[in-house]
Design an enzyme around this catalytic site. Sequence first.
Site, PDB file in Angstrom:
ATOM      1  CG  ASP A  13     -10.612   1.651  19.191  1.00 52.16           C
ATOM      2  OD1 ASP A  13     -11.792   1.259  18.568  1.00 52.16           O
ATOM      3  OD2 ASP A  13     -10.090   2.318  18.183  1.00 52.16           O
ATOM      4  CB  CYS A  70     -11.102  -0.177  16.468  1.00 51.72           C
ATOM      5  SG  CYS A  70     -10.637  -0.070  14.653  1.00 51.72           S
ATOM      6  CB  THR A  72     -12.595   2.371  10.002  1.00 53.92           C
ATOM      7  OG1 THR A  72     -10.824   2.144  10.512  1.00 53.92           O
ATOM      8  CG2 THR A  72     -12.430   4.684  10.030  1.00 53.92           C
ATOM      9  CG  HIS A 103     -13.556 -18.050  -1.246  1.00 58.58           C
ATOM     10  ND1 HIS A 103     -14.105 -16.660  -2.385  1.00 58.58           N
ATOM     11  CD2 HIS A 103     -14.438 -19.115  -0.789  1.00 58.58           C
ATOM     12  CE1 HIS A 103     -14.957 -16.778  -3.142  1.00 58.58           C
ATOM     13  NE2 HIS A 103     -15.412 -18.591  -2.143  1.00 58.58           N
ATOM     14  CG  HIS A 138     -10.877 -21.434  -1.694  1.00 50.73           C
ATOM     15  ND1 HIS A 138     -10.751 -20.140  -2.296  1.00 50.73           N
ATOM     16  CD2 HIS A 138     -11.886 -21.589  -1.818  1.00 50.73           C
ATOM     17  CE1 HIS A 138     -11.829 -19.421  -2.821  1.00 50.73           C
ATOM     18  NE2 HIS A 138     -13.054 -20.805  -2.644  1.00 50.73           N
TER      19      HIS A 138
HETATM   20  C1  RB5 Z   1      -9.458   6.101  17.388  1.00 53.62           C
HETATM   21  O1  RB5 Z   1     -10.163   6.790  17.033  1.00 53.62           O
HETATM   22  C2  RB5 Z   1      -9.523   5.316  15.473  1.00 53.62           C
HETATM   23  O2  RB5 Z   1      -8.567   5.937  14.924  1.00 53.62           O
HETATM   24  C3  RB5 Z   1      -9.952   3.539  15.544  1.00 53.62           C
HETATM   25  O3  RB5 Z   1     -10.637   3.025  16.480  1.00 53.62           O
HETATM   26  C4  RB5 Z   1      -9.595   3.333  14.475  1.00 53.62           C
HETATM   27  O4  RB5 Z   1     -10.615   3.453  13.442  1.00 53.62           O
HETATM   28  C5  RB5 Z   1      -8.903   2.717  13.677  1.00 53.62           C
HETATM   29  O5  RB5 Z   1      -8.451   2.315  12.500  1.00 53.62           O
END
Ligand code: RB5
Length: 153
Positions: A13, A70, A72, A103, A138
Amino acid sequence: MTSRSLILALGADHGGVALKTRLAAALVEAGHEVQDYGTDGPASVDYPDYAQAVCAAVAENRADFGILVCGTGIGMSIAANRHPAIRCGLAHDVTTARLTRAHNNANVLALGARIIGEEVALDILRAFLATPFEGGRHERRLAKLTRITEPAP
Ligand code: RB5
């Protein structure tokens, strides 16, 4: 990165697009084929759309592995793991990258571009691609994962 040439499906994203570009360049430089499912710029987009495209490529054997980025890595990993054929590991370091292959036999790697630096992400990617699944005990656990996603009889 790894000696075998692989086909890798990449998606991000807006929070992960810059890191995706860097990872794609490193993968091509290492001799792998990259399928880029976007996004391509900073405009705000919805991560499930990109997770879905990458997971479909992996599930349909059009790619060996998927890489999702993304902010996080959490949203991408949640989205990817809803797909019955996908085992997505969210890695923040080389150890989790290695163990999610060894695993969990992860076929998709999720990364958080706002959490880790570029060099750490590259090390994670190398570890993920270089580590084989250990099999053995596993296998039984992965079979139980498959049963969770099967419809009740
Ligand atoms: C986008 O702002 C953010 O929410 C996305 O990149 C991600 O971290 C979602 O889990």
